[in-house]
Scaffold this active site. Structure first.
Site, PDB file in Angstrom:
ATOM      1  N   HIS A 144       0.851  -1.198   0.000  1.00 44.31           N
ATOM      2  CA  HIS A 144       0.000   0.000   0.000  1.00 44.31           C
ATOM      3  C   HIS A 144       0.883   1.243   0.000  1.00 44.31           C
ATOM      4  CE1 HIS A 144      -3.251  -2.778   1.088  1.00 44.31           C
ATOM      5  NE2 HIS A 144      -4.076  -1.838   0.666  1.00 44.31           N
ATOM      6  N   LYS A 181      -0.086   4.939   4.659  1.00 41.47           N
ATOM      7  CA  LYS A 181      -1.104   4.114   5.328  1.00 41.47           C
ATOM      8  C   LYS A 181      -0.682   3.892   6.782  1.00 41.47           C
ATOM      9  CE  LYS A 181      -3.545  -0.331   4.886  1.00 41.47           C
ATOM     10  NZ  LYS A 181      -4.909   0.194   4.941  1.00 41.47           N
TER      11      LYS A 181
END
EC number: 1.17.1.8
Lengths: 253, 253, 253, 253
Positions: free
Chosen positions: C142, C146
């Site tokens: 990701h 995040k």
């Protein structure tokens, strides 16, 4: 690994097998038969000094272990034989000492923890890319019985990346691990992830991320035999080198 | 691409937007509002010469098309403005001519078909690896509406690989295509494969194979905006260059 | 996400946009203009109940947040409007209660933490493969900002794998982490690795290993808009459903 | 492959090796010594009927070739021995005939072109995904001496995808190949790409693309031995089957 070396030497018409060292407790064995090839006339011996004394080779290839490698290297040099050594565990002092002996004898030697040209290029390219893409993570894959994590190659890669890139602590400073360890091992601002699965021999992917793009450098090694082209290159190059070289990367331009 | 450039310039405190050229048929528009940002006071104009004459910028960034790029570059140079051009289609003769004008004016310019640092590193590493791993294939992925196959980047990569590796016609000489075209496009002894799928922007993987190992270099581009760090670097470097440079790779060391 | 939904609805001739809820503090805005499209005549409103009361839609799509989603769902049901909800955070008791209301009204509803058909297939295939290949690791990627690791999707995948495979604690029991965390996060006998890099939106690879082979299932999501085909399917299917469905996977056969 | 089967049988305490067929021109050989294991007392024989007559096994495993497989299967059935056959080349009529014999004898048999559980799951998942993601391409990788392209497995995968997905001719209708063949082999609206490189054994990736996402299913096979878990499963399951089964996928639930 010894058998792979014997096989590779026998298959290259430019090279000649003149001696082989191994376990001889089960009686006299021809080196060819050990690797599923016709007899070569070279009988496996147990004593390195004797073998060198009789056969007088140009080069000794040694894939033993850290404990035997230093005395084997000294024995080779004593007989004027160029050592090509595929083990780790030499101290910097030992390397300096071996380099001195090499130079006194006017011959070359190589100590290389990794003979895989692919792995060495992967490390080299990773260091080059880190200059432009400071955001990076390493994912390495090995068989599920491997004891240590991360792998030696991934730590070496991390070292080279660290030296090349600007200092950076990646990620969100408030990041939280819901499951401990999920973010991998921390190395100087970035992460190394070690996957262990049956069916895998040795693979590594270095992933660089930047706005709108990723760059990946991946090396997959399926087999020990993948090291042999590197050993072959080393045997040939060592003939024109003086001094003890550390790291196979110095034999690639 | 023009909007991405405007956005990038507005977001870098070291850079200043002084003019913007575009379609003005719908009335006066502020360049900021075009990219979802506050007004900048820079109104989009339709005539390049007028804009340069009024705003006297250091650098012109042009992402138009092969037809407009040559006259735009000449106009920029006429006003002593350094051109940073992101289109293809210049002939070698045109580049020589533009280089001469640059040198007469004592300024620099850049024509770059590709501003993606990642793509350029991928090409560079591929050429380096081809020296050691002559067996290679290229797989490139683009959106399913792309007209030409293989992509310009893959052909450029193939060219660089060809120059670096030993001559080699890969594969089994008796190979047979059960379905025509399965083995991809032939380029100087190796193959290029073009995948076209929705959801893909621009990706390329160069795969090298050798006994027991593969080495892969992959660049994934998700977004035009991925070119902007390269354009940003170019704008800054162009200030200290003399002559017309062809290829952004010359701005990376 | 709200804008993506508006866009998707406007682009599908089978669907009709009749109301839109959003921040109205800057004055009356047409929903079309919010997403770069021509005016639609649908003015964005701030109060959900008012909007439903006036426009009487078949379906409400809600991508707000866990706090607003429950009251919004209740409001929709009060007006006989089918809710399609894209947030997490509902308790099992709330879902039971909402199901009861749906059934009383004779209409359907959907609460789905994930509308990505690709992600759902990845999870489904992973659970199926785990039955035959019990050795598995998950690597998820990701963006570098995040906060939580591992991702919700990877934990959900791990859960499904755990239910499908035989019990197994993978790896060498004497394994040692030279760098803490290298082996990733532990989940019921196997490992999850979370990579965080700029340039990545959401990707996950599930790798199964067995003697002589690996099987990989990988989903790469480049864009929020990738969820829209799932939302579109849900809007259409919800019309023929009674009761509150939890999980978009129930809408795929 | 025969040696791999012998090894696998010897390593599974639930199975017993009672006969082995092979080339006996070099004199009597114990089946164990052929695979680097201790003697088993099972001497390799040249005549299948004799061997079956003496040893009366439950199951015959045959990895010969299309020409020998049919008579071998008939011989096995004549002795009431269940055949597990790993070759291609049977006609539908032959399979019907063999099924009849099996049923008359009240025993089972299996003809399977592919025993790799991983490859079969890859094909199954691809067909399932094609229902939701009609845009797909297949890339398969094999060693550089392989004669045919694309591979049998990729064609079988393409077949299954075709049956599952809506009819679709992918790509831009005005697409142009700058280098002929770049777009790969055409199969019912989509493309198959065959990569041939040294260092690769057998790999296949099926890539699905949709707006904002891709889904990939990849199987990497490094070694013939990867088929053995499938053969092992087949030997055990065949004991409780009646009739001739075509395709190992029927043994997976």
């Amino acid at each position: 690994m010894g058998r792979e070396v014997v096989k590779m030497v026998l298959e290259d018409p430019e090279l000649q097998l003149v001696a082989a060292i191994g376990n001889t407790s089960t009686g006299a064995v021809d080196a060819g038969s050990l690797v599923g090839k016709p007899d070569t006339g070279v009988i496996v011996l147990s004593n390195l000094a004797d073998a060198l004394s009789v056969s007088r080779p140009d080069v000794l290839v040694d894939f033993t272990n850290p404990k035997s490698a230093m005395p084997n290297t000294e024995t080779a040099l004593a007989y004027g034989v160029r050592p090509v050594i595929g083990t780790t565990g030499f101290t910097p002092e030992q390397i300096v000492e071996l380099d001195k002996i090499c130079r006194d004898k006017g011959i070359g030697g190589l100590i290389a923890p990794n003979f895989s040209i692919g792995a060495i290029l992967m490390m080299k390219f990773s260091a080059m890319a880190a200059k432009y893409f400071p955001h990076v993570e390493i994912i390495e894959y090995h068989g599920d019985q491997k004891l240590d994590a991360p792998s030696g190659t991934s730590i070496k890669t991390a070292e080279l990346i660290s030296q090349a890139r600007q200092e950076l602590r990646q990620g969100n400073p408030n990041e939280e691990e819901v499951i401990e360890g999920a973010r991998g091992g921390y190395y100087d601002g970035f992460r190394i992830h070690s996957v262990r699965l049956p069916g895998v021999f040795a693979q590594q992917e270095v992933v660089f991320g930047a706005f709108g793009q990723t760059l990946k450098i991946r090396h997959d090694s399926f087999d020990r035999a993948g090291y042999m082209p590197g050993v072959n290159t080393a045997i040939k190059k060592i003939m024109s080198v003086t001094g003890m070289v550390y790291g196979f990367e110095h034999f690639l331009d």
